[in-house]
Every structure is written in C-alpha cells, then in structure tokens.
Design an enzyme around this catalytic site. Structure first.
Site, PDB file in Angstrom:
ATOM      1  N   HIS A   1       0.843  -1.205   0.000  1.00  0.00           N
ATOM      2  CA  HIS A   1       0.000   0.000   0.000  1.00  0.00           C
ATOM      3  C   HIS A   1       0.871   1.245   0.000  1.00  0.00           C
ATOM      4  O   HIS A   1       1.952   1.267   0.599  1.00  0.00           O
ATOM      5  CB  HIS A   1      -0.992   0.007   1.162  1.00  0.00           C
ATOM      6  CG  HIS A   1      -0.401   0.092   2.533  1.00  0.00           C
ATOM      7  ND1 HIS A   1      -0.103   1.295   3.147  1.00  0.00           N
ATOM      8  CD2 HIS A   1      -0.061  -0.871   3.425  1.00  0.00           C
ATOM      9  CE1 HIS A   1       0.391   1.066   4.360  1.00  0.00           C
ATOM     10  NE2 HIS A   1       0.429  -0.238   4.548  1.00  0.00           N
TER      11      HIS A   1
ATOM     12  N   HIS B   1       4.141   3.851  12.458  1.00  0.00           N
ATOM     13  CA  HIS B   1       3.060   4.570  13.143  1.00  0.00           C
ATOM     14  C   HIS B   1       3.576   5.459  14.281  1.00  0.00           C
ATOM     15  O   HIS B   1       2.762   6.071  14.972  1.00  0.00           O
ATOM     16  CB  HIS B   1       1.992   3.617  13.701  1.00  0.00           C
ATOM     17  CG  HIS B   1       1.226   2.871  12.662  1.00  0.00           C
ATOM     18  ND1 HIS B   1      -0.067   2.418  12.853  1.00  0.00           N
ATOM     19  CD2 HIS B   1       1.556   2.482  11.414  1.00  0.00           C
ATOM     20  CE1 HIS B   1      -0.485   1.783  11.778  1.00  0.00           C
ATOM     21  NE2 HIS B   1       0.489   1.811  10.879  1.00  0.00           N
TER      22      HIS B   1
ATOM     23  N   ASP C   1      -0.388   4.455   0.744  1.00  0.00           N
ATOM     24  CA  ASP C   1      -0.802   5.495   1.680  1.00  0.00           C
ATOM     25  C   ASP C   1      -0.060   5.308   2.992  1.00  0.00           C
ATOM     26  O   ASP C   1       0.505   4.237   3.255  1.00  0.00           O
ATOM     27  CB  ASP C   1      -2.308   5.457   1.901  1.00  0.00           C
ATOM     28  CG  ASP C   1      -2.762   4.175   2.597  1.00  0.00           C
ATOM     29  OD1 ASP C   1      -2.414   3.087   2.106  1.00  0.00           O
ATOM     30  OD2 ASP C   1      -3.443   4.249   3.641  1.00  0.00           O
TER      31      ASP C   1
ATOM     32  N   ASP D   1       6.534   1.556   6.360  1.00  0.00           N
ATOM     33  CA  ASP D   1       5.139   1.084   6.281  1.00  0.00           C
ATOM     34  C   ASP D   1       4.334   2.000   5.373  1.00  0.00           C
ATOM     35  O   ASP D   1       3.806   2.998   5.825  1.00  0.00           O
ATOM     36  CB  ASP D   1       4.548   1.058   7.692  1.00  0.00           C
ATOM     37  CG  ASP D   1       3.106   0.614   7.722  1.00  0.00           C
ATOM     38  OD1 ASP D   1       2.674  -0.068   6.783  1.00  0.00           O
ATOM     39  OD2 ASP D   1       2.402   0.968   8.695  1.00  0.00           O
TER      40      ASP D   1
ATOM     41  N   GLU E   1      -5.101   1.840   2.866  1.00  0.00           N
ATOM     42  CA  GLU E   1      -5.034   0.738   3.821  1.00  0.00           C
ATOM     43  C   GLU E   1      -5.072   1.230   5.249  1.00  0.00           C
ATOM     44  O   GLU E   1      -5.722   0.621   6.104  1.00  0.00           O
ATOM     45  CB  GLU E   1      -3.762  -0.081   3.580  1.00  0.00           C
ATOM     46  CG  GLU E   1      -3.697  -1.382   4.356  1.00  0.00           C
ATOM     47  CD  GLU E   1      -3.109  -1.240   5.760  1.00  0.00           C
ATOM     48  OE1 GLU E   1      -3.261  -2.177   6.557  1.00  0.00           O
ATOM     49  OE2 GLU E   1      -2.484  -0.189   6.045  1.00  0.00           O
ATOM     50  N   GLU E   2      -4.399   2.321   5.529  1.00  0.00           N
ATOM     51  CA  GLU E   2      -4.247   2.762   6.915  1.00  0.00           C
ATOM     52  C   GLU E   2      -5.570   3.229   7.525  1.00  0.00           C
ATOM     53  O   GLU E   2      -5.801   3.046   8.722  1.00  0.00           O
ATOM     54  CB  GLU E   2      -3.203   3.886   7.008  1.00  0.00           C
ATOM     55  CG  GLU E   2      -1.790   3.485   6.606  1.00  0.00           C
ATOM     56  CD  GLU E   2      -1.119   2.556   7.601  1.00  0.00           C
ATOM     57  OE1 GLU E   2      -1.773   2.122   8.565  1.00  0.00           O
ATOM     58  OE2 GLU E   2       0.072   2.255   7.410  1.00  0.00           O
TER      59      GLU E   2
END
Length: 451
Positions: A87, A415, A89, A120, A151-152
């Site tokens: 992904h 994150h 995003d 990520d 996705e996030e």
C-alpha cells in the site's frame, strides 16, 4: 543470474525512487489533501511502466482512494501466478515536534532513511519494483500487482476481492506489509490477531453532586467503571475474560530486553501477564483501555461523578471467530454489574484474525528465498496488528498460499515518530522476493515433470 549482485546494482536507483515516493504525504485520512494520494498513485504507475509492466488499471471504489492493479503475464501457460500486495498510503505524522527531521523529508540515519511511511509500506512497494527490475520486467512467474491507496484508514477495498475473484486468482500471494522480528532475521509472519473495539458507559446520577454531602452512598459512575475495567485482568495481568482463546506460542519471539526497549517500558516497571512473550502478544488475547472519559484532574470539582465512559481494544487469537471473542468480552462486562450497577456495552464491528497454512510449496520456496535474501534461516513470528484485506483476498482465492514478509522490521517505528527503514532490509526483501519467484517457478516445473 546472481540475484545478490543484480540487486546490489539496483539499490541506488531503488533508494532514489523510495525517496521520491516518501516525499509525498500520501495520507488517505479525512481532512488531508487527496491530491497527494493521487501524486503517489501517478508516480507508481510511472515506475511500473518504466519497469516493463504494460497492463495497469485503476480500480475505483466508493469513498476509497484508487487501487493500482497491474498484471505481468506468465512466461509459459503452465507457470504459476503470484500476487504481490503493498500500500502506498501512510499514517499521519502525529506530533511533528517529536520528529528529529520533517516527516516528509527523507533523511539519512545510520544504515537507512527516516520518514513517515518509508517503512510502512513504501519500502515494500519499492521492493516489488526492485523485483521487476531484477528480471527486466520478465519474471519467471506471472504477476498480479495490487497497490492499495487507503489501507491505513480502511476502505471498501477490504471487502472487494471476494466480489471479483477472477481478478485476484493466483497460486500464491506475497503480502508485503510486514517485516522481520529484528533487523537481519528473516521472518515469515504466520498469524495476525483479530480485533474489535467496545465502548463501556456508566450513568448513575442525573448530574454531579457534592462529594461531601453525597459521597459514600451516591453511586459514583467512575468508581463503577474502574471496578469493571479492573475485572478484565487477574492479579498477574493475564486477561480474565472467559471464552477468549489462548494457546502456547511455539515460534520465535523477542527477548524481554528487546521488548522492553521496543515498548519503551520505564526502568523498574514489570511487564504484565504470564507465559512467553509470544503467547501474550500473539496467541493469546489482549484487552487495552484506549480511551477514558472522566473529569480532568486539573479542573476537578469535589463531586460524585455521574457519568463515565471507556473505549476498549480487544485483540484475539488469530483463529478465534471475532464475533465470538467480542461476545465473550461484552458478556463479561454486562454480567459484572459493579456495586449492582448496570453497564451499557456497545461493540463495534469485529475484524477477523488470520493464520495461513504453512506446509505447501510456496512456503518451502519462501523459506529458501528468505535464507538467500538474508543469509540465515527464516524464523516464524506473528503480529498483534491486523490487515483486513488479507481475509478478503483469502476468501477470493481460497486455494492460494499466503506469505507475509517484507522490508520492515519490528524496530522501524511504524506509526510512531521517526519511522525509518534500513537499506539492508530493503535489499534483503528484494533478493528474497525475487528468489521466491524463481524457486516457486522451479517447484511448479518439477511437480509437472513428476506427473
């Protein structure tokens, strides 16, 4: 082909393209500019075309950032097809004052680069491109490439694959939204915990009342809530909710020292729970209080609290039905009735966990490939996080083997502030994925000849 030498020759270009991609703040959360997600989409389409991919589509779904779908035909009709997922995003950066450099200015760190989303999952997206370049756009298997743009935050794409199974038909999938237990330790993720959230509310009085006049008999909503929350764990910190599945963990795990550092546990503070770390983190449940509505300490009045509310996050065993796990937590809370006070318990939708089968030819090929990528035997670990799309893909193509590995590592800070990726892990992921395609194609050919 000497894959290691080939990939070494590609690393400068891959790193440059990773920087280009990581400079784009492609945050798909509400309130952020959608044009930045489009920029990342367009860059990746350009890079895929430059890598020799001719069939590229843009999938549009309601309230969902565009999904890039691409195909590379198999070299022969009987060669296998592998789906590659990533992904583009990223998470919002959070408090930018905690970053050592601007989150969307990729900055050198020892052995790698720092930026939001650079591990990520943009490192893994670039790893897919590296594999295409290593094979000059003509890999030994067919490819279906899926690069998600939301996705996030979550989107309609999570549930889309089962509605269009032919599009995602393949023999194996590489879900590259994972990484290694620690840098240099190749790791296959063999479990993802399920997840749900539950809100617990207590209302006992129409309004606050003087604690001197009424305290001691008037039912305090906050005390009742705290009693209920305390009942979720036993004296050792193990989850005390009946009906939640817990089993021994037999794979690899962190050392306690590694975990304390990763979790930023303060000196002198013990970890909670009993059993191995793997059991506590992956093959057993976790209940976390992630939010609490209660009066502020600084502005607190001397009053009995009339209303309190908490939000709980439940992580369940990868193979436990998520609705069953949610029901167990809800039942526990509703039956507890602290001081005889009824709680209002409201669950959210539950997300299932995932545990792939690990005995097939794709897994055997992956283990050999990971050894080639990092020079040491692969470990098996799990993750407390969830990837909702994995279940959608598995439902769409139930016969495909699902492999979860990639260029991240557990110390990359995904994150969190100061997320980083290491060049060694990106290099290892490209070599391993390219070697997997080669080994998997060979296993298909050998099986065909044996018939």
């Amino acid at each position: 082909m000497d894959l290691a030498s080939t990939v070494d020759g590609l690393m400068d270009g891959l790193t440059a393209d990773l920087v280009r991609l990581a400079e784009i703040p492609s945050i798909a959360f509400p309130g952020y500019p959608k044009d930045q997600v489009e920029r990342a989409h367009d860059l990746l389409v350009e890079l895929l075309r430059d890598a020799g991919v001719e069939h590229i589509e843009r999938l549009e779904l309601p309230d969902t950032s565009p999904v890039i779908y691409a195909e590379v035909p198999p070299p022969t009709p009987d060669a296998p097809t592998v789906l590659l997922y990533g992904h583009y995003d990223v998470q919002p950066p959070g408090d930018e004052s905690l970053w050592h450099s601007p989150p969307f200015e990729p900055t050198p760190v020892e052995g790698g680069l720092r930026a939001r989303g650079i591990a990520d999952d943009k490192s893994n997206v670039i790893a897919h491109l590296g594999v295409l370049r290593a094979y000059d756009g003509r890999p030994p298997t067919g490819l279906k490439i899926v690069l998600e743009g939301q996705e996030e935050y979550g989107s309609a794409f999570d549930d889309y694959p089962p509605t269009d199974p032919d599009r995602f038909a393949c023999d194996a999938m590489v879900i590259a939204d994972m990484g290694n237990l620690r840098p240099g330790t190749p790791t296959l993720t063999t479990g993802l915990r399920g997840v749900c959230e539950v809100v617990v509310e207590v209302r006992t009085l129409a309004e606050a009342r003087h604690s001197g006049e009424y305290g001691g008999a008037a039912p305090d909503a906050l005390l009742a809530l705290l009693q209920a929350l305390a009942s979720l764990h036993d004296a050792k910190g193990d989850v005390a909710v009946a009906g939640l599945r817990r089993e021994e963990w037999t794979g690899a795990s962190y050392t306690e020292e590694e975990f304390r550092e990763l979790a930023t546990v303060q000196d002198g503070v013990p970890l909670i729970g009993t059993g191995s770390l793997g059991e506590r983190l992956w093959s057993g449940p976790a209940v976390t209080v992630i939010g609490l509505d209660a009066p502020d300490v600084d502005g607190a009045a001397s009053a009995v609290v009339p209303y309190a509310r908490a939000k709980l996050n439940l992580r369940a065993h990868p193979l436990q039905d998520p609705d069953e796990a949610t029901a167990a937590l809800v039942r526990h809370l509703r039956e507890h009735r602290p001081f005889g006070i009824e709680l209002t318990v409201t669950p959210s939708d539950a997300g299932p966990g995932f545990e792939p089968a690990t005995g097939g030819p794709a897994y055997r090929a992956a283990r050999a490939a990971l050894r080639e990528g990092w020079g040491t035997e692969a470990e098996s670990a799990a993750s407390g996080g969830s990837i909702p799309l994995v279940n959608g893909l598995a439902k769409a193509v139930p016969g495909a083997e699902v492999l979860l590995f990639g260029a991240q590592d557990s110390m990359c800070g995904l994150h969190a502030p100061n997320e980083r990726v290491l060049f060694s892990e990106l290099r290892g992921a490209v070599i391993a994925e390219a070697a997997f395609l080669r080994e998997y194609a060979r296993s298909f050919a050998a099986a065909r000849e044996a018939k």
